[in-house]
Design an enzyme around this catalytic site. Sequence first.
Site, PDB file in Angstrom:
ATOM      1  N   ASP A  31       0.848  -1.198   0.000  1.00 26.38           N
ATOM      2  CA  ASP A  31       0.000   0.000   0.000  1.00 26.38           C
ATOM      3  C   ASP A  31       0.884   1.249   0.000  1.00 26.38           C
ATOM      4  O   ASP A  31       1.870   1.315   0.733  1.00 26.38           O
ATOM      5  CB  ASP A  31      -0.929  -0.008   1.223  1.00 26.38           C
ATOM      6  CG  ASP A  31      -2.098   0.937   1.057  1.00 26.38           C
ATOM      7  OD1 ASP A  31      -3.240   0.468   0.942  1.00 26.38           O
ATOM      8  OD2 ASP A  31      -1.856   2.166   1.023  1.00 26.38           O
ATOM      9  N   ILE A  32       0.519   2.242  -0.832  1.00 34.24           N
ATOM     10  CA  ILE A  32       1.338   3.464  -0.897  1.00 34.24           C
ATOM     11  C   ILE A  32       1.176   4.334   0.336  1.00 34.24           C
ATOM     12  O   ILE A  32       1.983   5.232   0.550  1.00 34.24           O
ATOM     13  CB  ILE A  32       1.025   4.360  -2.133  1.00 34.24           C
ATOM     14  CG1 ILE A  32      -0.458   4.495  -2.368  1.00 34.24           C
ATOM     15  CG2 ILE A  32       1.781   3.939  -3.348  1.00 34.24           C
ATOM     16  CD1 ILE A  32      -0.771   5.682  -3.271  1.00 34.24           C
ATOM     17  N   ASN A  88     -13.080  -2.894   2.453  1.00 33.42           N
ATOM     18  CA  ASN A  88     -13.974  -1.742   2.569  1.00 33.42           C
ATOM     19  C   ASN A  88     -14.909  -1.757   1.368  1.00 33.42           C
ATOM     20  O   ASN A  88     -14.449  -1.744   0.225  1.00 33.42           O
ATOM     21  CB  ASN A  88     -13.163  -0.437   2.593  1.00 33.42           C
ATOM     22  CG  ASN A  88     -12.272  -0.340   3.820  1.00 33.42           C
ATOM     23  OD1 ASN A  88     -12.667  -0.743   4.912  1.00 33.42           O
ATOM     24  ND2 ASN A  88     -11.071   0.189   3.642  1.00 33.42           N
ATOM     25  N   VAL A  97     -10.949   2.864  -4.046  1.00 42.22           N
ATOM     26  CA  VAL A  97     -10.528   2.255  -5.316  1.00 42.22           C
ATOM     27  C   VAL A  97     -11.575   1.212  -5.676  1.00 42.22           C
ATOM     28  O   VAL A  97     -11.835   0.281  -4.895  1.00 42.22           O
ATOM     29  CB  VAL A  97      -9.129   1.622  -5.218  1.00 42.22           C
ATOM     30  CG1 VAL A  97      -8.766   0.943  -6.536  1.00 42.22           C
ATOM     31  CG2 VAL A  97      -8.082   2.679  -4.855  1.00 42.22           C
ATOM     32  N   HIS A 101     -10.444  -5.326  -3.361  1.00 43.64           N
ATOM     33  CA  HIS A 101      -9.127  -5.595  -2.774  1.00 43.64           C
ATOM     34  C   HIS A 101      -9.309  -5.828  -1.284  1.00 43.64           C
ATOM     35  O   HIS A 101     -10.290  -5.398  -0.679  1.00 43.64           O
ATOM     36  CB  HIS A 101      -8.158  -4.435  -3.031  1.00 43.64           C
ATOM     37  CG  HIS A 101      -8.684  -3.112  -2.578  1.00 43.64           C
ATOM     38  ND1 HIS A 101      -9.582  -2.374  -3.324  1.00 43.64           N
ATOM     39  CD2 HIS A 101      -8.457  -2.402  -1.450  1.00 43.64           C
ATOM     40  CE1 HIS A 101      -9.882  -1.269  -2.678  1.00 43.64           C
ATOM     41  NE2 HIS A 101      -9.222  -1.255  -1.534  1.00 43.64           N
ATOM     42  N   HIS A 103      -7.229  -5.560   2.344  1.00 48.29           N
ATOM     43  CA  HIS A 103      -6.069  -5.053   3.081  1.00 48.29           C
ATOM     44  C   HIS A 103      -5.592  -6.137   4.042  1.00 48.29           C
ATOM     45  O   HIS A 103      -6.400  -6.722   4.782  1.00 48.29           O
ATOM     46  CB  HIS A 103      -6.461  -3.830   3.911  1.00 48.29           C
ATOM     47  CG  HIS A 103      -6.981  -2.666   3.130  1.00 48.29           C
ATOM     48  ND1 HIS A 103      -6.236  -1.528   2.907  1.00 48.29           N
ATOM     49  CD2 HIS A 103      -8.178  -2.453   2.531  1.00 48.29           C
ATOM     50  CE1 HIS A 103      -6.961  -0.665   2.206  1.00 48.29           C
ATOM     51  NE2 HIS A 103      -8.145  -1.189   1.968  1.00 48.29           N
TER      52      HIS A 103
HETATM   53  P1  AMP Z   1      -9.800   1.474  -0.003  1.00 45.51           P
HETATM   54  O1  AMP Z   1      -9.892   2.848   0.630  1.00 45.51           O
HETATM   55  O2  AMP Z   1     -10.251   0.365   0.898  1.00 45.51           O
HETATM   56  O3  AMP Z   1     -10.475   1.471  -1.359  1.00 45.51           O
HETATM   57  O4  AMP Z   1      -8.267   1.193  -0.202  1.00 45.51           O
HETATM   58  C1  AMP Z   1      -7.528   1.706  -1.264  1.00 45.51           C
HETATM   59  C2  AMP Z   1      -6.086   1.592  -0.869  1.00 45.51           C
HETATM   60  O5  AMP Z   1      -5.303   1.666  -2.033  1.00 45.51           O
HETATM   61  C3  AMP Z   1      -5.624   2.704   0.078  1.00 45.51           C
HETATM   62  O6  AMP Z   1      -5.100   2.123   1.270  1.00 45.51           O
HETATM   63  C4  AMP Z   1      -4.554   3.427  -0.739  1.00 45.51           C
HETATM   64  O7  AMP Z   1      -3.490   3.874   0.056  1.00 45.51           O
HETATM   65  C5  AMP Z   1      -4.124   2.361  -1.710  1.00 45.51           C
HETATM   66  N1  AMP Z   1      -3.597   2.827  -2.982  1.00 45.51           N
HETATM   67  C6  AMP Z   1      -4.111   3.787  -3.786  1.00 45.51           C
HETATM   68  N2  AMP Z   1      -3.362   3.922  -4.883  1.00 45.51           N
HETATM   69  C7  AMP Z   1      -2.365   3.006  -4.792  1.00 45.51           C
HETATM   70  C8  AMP Z   1      -1.252   2.649  -5.612  1.00 45.51           C
HETATM   71  N3  AMP Z   1      -1.011   3.273  -6.773  1.00 45.51           N
HETATM   72  N4  AMP Z   1      -0.411   1.674  -5.184  1.00 45.51           N
HETATM   73  C9  AMP Z   1      -0.632   1.057  -4.006  1.00 45.51           C
HETATM   74  N5  AMP Z   1      -1.673   1.343  -3.178  1.00 45.51           N
HETATM   75  C10 AMP Z   1      -2.510   2.306  -3.567  1.00 45.51           C
END
Ligand code: AMP
Length: 115
Positions: A31-32, A88, A97, A101, A103
């Site tokens: 995760d970024i 989520n 996103v 996915h 976490h």
């Molecule tokens: P969610 O809020 O559950 O949809 O989680 C989306 C996750 O994706 C968040 O924890 C972000 O930090 C992570 N994220 C967004 N863009 C990227 C990326 N390019 N590479 C890795 N993680 C990302």
Amino acid sequence: MPDNCIFCKIIAGEIPGTFFYQDEQVVVLEDINPQAPFHLLIVPRKHIRTTVDLTTADNALIGHVFQVAGRIAHDLGIAEDGFRVVNNCNPAAGQTVWHIHFHLLGGRDLGWPPG
Ligand code: AMP
Ligand code: ZN
């Protein structure tokens, strides 16, 4: 691939991502914006928008996601202490996103209930 799906683009190699693991069904990304010492995202290669969009055809895929989570937690040495797998779904839960996915969080004590 839907336009503007950041995870599809990372899986396709069109934008960079840090891959921790990958197989024929999932990729695991760092995760970024990590929220714990270990914060990985288990991302099915198949574009599924949310948990609500899963069908019975995805049952084996989701089983695989959790098996991968357990294996990675074991390899990271956090399986015994404990870890969390979080999905989520939709805005009130914080989904940002729109490609399903999971976490994988660990390496610290995780509060309950989550925010
Ligand atoms: P969610 O809020 O559950 O949809 O989680 C989306 C996750 O994706 C968040 O924890 C972000 O930090 C992570 N994220 C967004 N863009 C990227 C990326 N390019 N590479 C890795 N993680 C990302
Ligand atoms: Zn996608």
